[in-house]
Design a protein around this motif. Structure first.
Motif, PDB file in Angstrom:
ATOM      1  N   ARG A  41      52.956   7.458   1.672  1.00 15.76           N
ATOM      2  CA  ARG A  41      51.476   7.234   2.050  1.00 15.76           C
ATOM      3  C   ARG A  41      51.777   6.104   3.050  1.00 15.76           C
ATOM      4  O   ARG A  41      50.837   6.128   4.117  1.00 15.76           O
ATOM      5  N   ASN A  42      52.563   4.913   3.369  1.00 17.25           N
ATOM      6  CA  ASN A  42      52.503   4.187   4.079  1.00 17.25           C
ATOM      7  C   ASN A  42      52.937   4.905   5.403  1.00 17.25           C
ATOM      8  O   ASN A  42      52.126   4.516   6.524  1.00 17.25           O
ATOM      9  N   LYS A  43      53.782   5.545   5.698  1.00 13.61           N
ATOM     10  CA  LYS A  43      54.259   6.433   6.873  1.00 13.61           C
ATOM     11  C   LYS A  43      53.069   6.912   7.238  1.00 13.61           C
ATOM     12  O   LYS A  43      52.761   7.252   8.554  1.00 13.61           O
ATOM     13  N   VAL A  44      52.442   7.831   6.231  1.00 11.61           N
ATOM     14  CA  VAL A  44      51.278   8.807   6.795  1.00 11.61           C
ATOM     15  C   VAL A  44      50.382   7.803   7.350  1.00 11.61           C
ATOM     16  O   VAL A  44      49.665   8.133   8.385  1.00 11.61           O
ATOM     17  N   ARG A  45      50.048   6.711   6.745  1.00 14.35           N
ATOM     18  CA  ARG A  45      48.873   5.950   7.391  1.00 14.35           C
ATOM     19  C   ARG A  45      49.261   5.379   8.624  1.00 14.35           C
ATOM     20  O   ARG A  45      48.388   5.025   9.639  1.00 14.35           O
ATOM     21  N   GLU A  46      50.575   5.044   8.723  1.00 15.22           N
ATOM     22  CA  GLU A  46      51.131   4.424  10.037  1.00 15.22           C
ATOM     23  C   GLU A  46      51.200   5.559  11.367  1.00 15.22           C
ATOM     24  O   GLU A  46      50.545   4.984  12.316  1.00 15.22           O
ATOM     25  N   ILE A  47      51.461   6.594  10.850  1.00 11.93           N
ATOM     26  CA  ILE A  47      51.503   7.789  11.943  1.00 11.93           C
ATOM     27  C   ILE A  47      49.910   7.910  12.266  1.00 11.93           C
ATOM     28  O   ILE A  47      49.422   8.075  13.516  1.00 11.93           O
ATOM     29  N   GLN A  48      48.949   7.920  11.411  1.00 11.96           N
ATOM     30  CA  GLN A  48      47.594   8.172  11.733  1.00 11.96           C
ATOM     31  C   GLN A  48      47.102   6.978  12.464  1.00 11.96           C
ATOM     32  O   GLN A  48      46.458   7.398  13.451  1.00 11.96           O
ATOM     33  N   GLU A  49      47.366   5.831  12.134  1.00 15.40           N
ATOM     34  CA  GLU A  49      46.786   4.929  12.990  1.00 15.40           C
ATOM     35  C   GLU A  49      47.627   4.534  14.235  1.00 15.40           C
ATOM     36  O   GLU A  49      46.850   4.520  15.398  1.00 15.40           O
ATOM     37  N   ARG A  50      48.764   5.045  14.294  1.00 15.50           N
ATOM     38  CA  ARG A  50      49.410   4.913  15.700  1.00 15.50           C
ATOM     39  C   ARG A  50      48.920   5.815  16.573  1.00 15.50           C
ATOM     40  O   ARG A  50      48.723   5.709  17.755  1.00 15.50           O
ATOM     41  N   THR A  51      48.692   7.090  16.107  1.00  7.89           N
ATOM     42  CA  THR A  51      48.195   8.132  16.867  1.00  7.89           C
ATOM     43  C   THR A  51      46.720   7.883  17.340  1.00  7.89           C
ATOM     44  O   THR A  51      46.411   8.231  18.541  1.00  7.89           O
ATOM     45  N   ALA A  52      46.133   7.601  16.619  1.00  7.08           N
ATOM     46  CA  ALA A  52      44.770   7.149  16.791  1.00  7.08           C
ATOM     47  C   ALA A  52      44.398   6.042  17.852  1.00  7.08           C
ATOM     48  O   ALA A  52      43.708   6.312  18.907  1.00  7.08           O
ATOM     49  N   LEU A  53      45.389   4.990  17.844  1.00 12.64           N
ATOM     50  CA  LEU A  53      45.293   3.956  18.785  1.00 12.64           C
ATOM     51  C   LEU A  53      45.893   4.376  20.177  1.00 12.64           C
ATOM     52  O   LEU A  53      45.335   3.953  21.134  1.00 12.64           O
ATOM     53  N   ALA A  54      46.798   5.536  20.221  1.00 12.80           N
ATOM     54  CA  ALA A  54      47.679   5.783  21.379  1.00 12.80           C
ATOM     55  C   ALA A  54      46.373   6.683  22.167  1.00 12.80           C
ATOM     56  O   ALA A  54      46.105   6.730  23.257  1.00 12.80           O
TER      57      ALA A  54
END
Length: 284
Positions: free
Chosen positions: A259-272
C-alpha cells in the motif's frame, strides 16, 4: 462568449474535470469524445442556432408586417400548398442530416476494438470497486477523499478537487484500448468519464460495457450519473492515464499489496503530471 468558451476549453484540457464558468463540453482525449464534440459543436449546435435565429426573425417580421395598424384587413387565406410541403420536407431533411452521423457515432461507441486492457467496474452504495482480470484479477475500492485528506495532498502540491478526488485512482496506460465491464452490487449506478465520451449504466445482475483509448496522460474525473441514493453525489471516478513503465510499476505494487508503494506511485505521478500541466499552460 466565444473567448470565454475557448479559455475554459484550454483549462479543461489541462485538468480533465469541470471548471468554474465552463461553457461547452469537457475537452476530449479519446476518438469517441472527439466524435461527440464534432457532432455537438459542428453539426447540431449550428442547426439549432440557425433554426432559432430563423424563427426569431420570422416572428419579428410577422409582428411588424401583419400588425393591426399595418394590416387592418387580414388575409382570408387558409392553405398554401407550397408552404405546407416546404415545412414538412425541410424538417425531414434536417433530421436526416442529423441522423446519419448520429447512427455512425452510436455504432462506433459499441464497435469494440480489440482490447489492450480490460477493467471491471462495480458500482456500490456509494463507491466504485475496480478489478483487473488481465492482471490476476486484483481489485480495490475507490472512495471519495474528505476535506482533511484533500488538504494533505494539496499541501504536497498535488491537485485534489473537491467531490472528485479519490483514495485509489484507476491507472491505465496511454494510447491503449481499454474495455470497461460495468455492473452494480445493489442499485443502478452509471460509470461516466466526460473527457472519454464514456457513459454507461451499471445494472445489478447484468454486465454492460464501454471502451476508450486515451491519447494524453493525466487524470480524468467522472461521477455516478444515475440517481442511486442519498450519497449519489459522493461516488466519483478518477482515471489516471500514465505511460507503460509507470503502469507496470503500479500493477506490480498493487499485486504485491504494498500500500505504501501504491500511494507513493500515485502521489509521485500526480505531482509529475501536475507540474507538466503547469509548464504546458505557461508555454501557451
Amino acid at each position: 462568449m466565444a473567448l470565454a468558451g475557448g479559455a475554459t476549453s484550454a483549462l479543461a484540457q489541462t485538468t480533465g474535470q469541470p471548471m468554474h464558468w465552463q461553457m461547452g463540453l469537457q475537452a476530449p482525449v479519446t476518438p469517441i469524445a472527439d466524435a461527440i464534440h464534432w457532432f455537438h459543436d459542428v453539426l447540431v449546435n449550428p442547426i439549432i442556432i440557425g433554426i432559432a435565429a430563423f424563427v426569431l426573425v420570422l416572428m419579428i417580421y410577422v409582428m411588424y408586417k401583419f400588425s393591426e395598424k399595418r394590416n387592418p384587413t387580414p388575409s382570408s387565406t387558409t392553405h398554401n400548398q407550397l408552404l405546407e410541403v416546404a415545412w414538412t420536407v425541410i424538417p425531414v431533411l434536417i433530421l436526416l442530416v442529423i441522423a446519419v452521423p448520429s447512427f455512425k457515432l452510436l455504432y462506433a461507441q459499441y464497435d469494440y476494438p480489440k482490447p489492450d486492457l480490460t477493467i471491471k467496474a462495480t458500482g456500490n452504495q456509494w463507491n466504485w470497486t475496480h478489478s483487473y482480470p488481465d492482471h490476476g484479477n486484483f481489485s480495490f475500492t475507490s472512495v471519495m477523499l474528505n476535506d482533511q485528506e484533500r488538504q494533505a495532498l494539496i499541501a504536497k502540491g498535488i491537485p485534489a478537487p473537491r467531490l472528485l478526488a479519490v483514495n485509489n485512482e484507476v491507472f491505465v496506460p496511454v494510447n491503449k484500448v481499454v474495455h470497461v465491464l460495468v455492473t452494480a452490487s445493489d442499485v443502478i449506478h452509471n460509470w461516466t468519464i466526460p473527457s472519454f465520451g464514456s457513459k454507461v449504466d451499471a445494472v445489478p445482475g447484468r454486465i454492460t460495457a464501454t471502451w476508450f483509448k486515451a491519447r494524453k496522460e493525466g487524470v480524468y474525473y467522472g461521477q455516478c450519473s444515475e440517481l442511486c441514493g442519498k450519497d449519489h453525489a459522493f461516488m466519483p471516478i478518477a482515471v489516471r492515464v500514465v505511460n507503460d513503465a509507470v503502469f507496470n510499476e503500479w500493477v506490480a505494487a498493487v499485486k504485491a499489496r504494498d500500500r505504501n508503494k501504491v500511494r507513493e506511485i500515485q502521489e509521485r505521478t500526480a505531482l509529475a503530471q501536475a507540474g507538466a500541466k503547469v509548464a504546458d499552460a505557461a508555454s501557451r
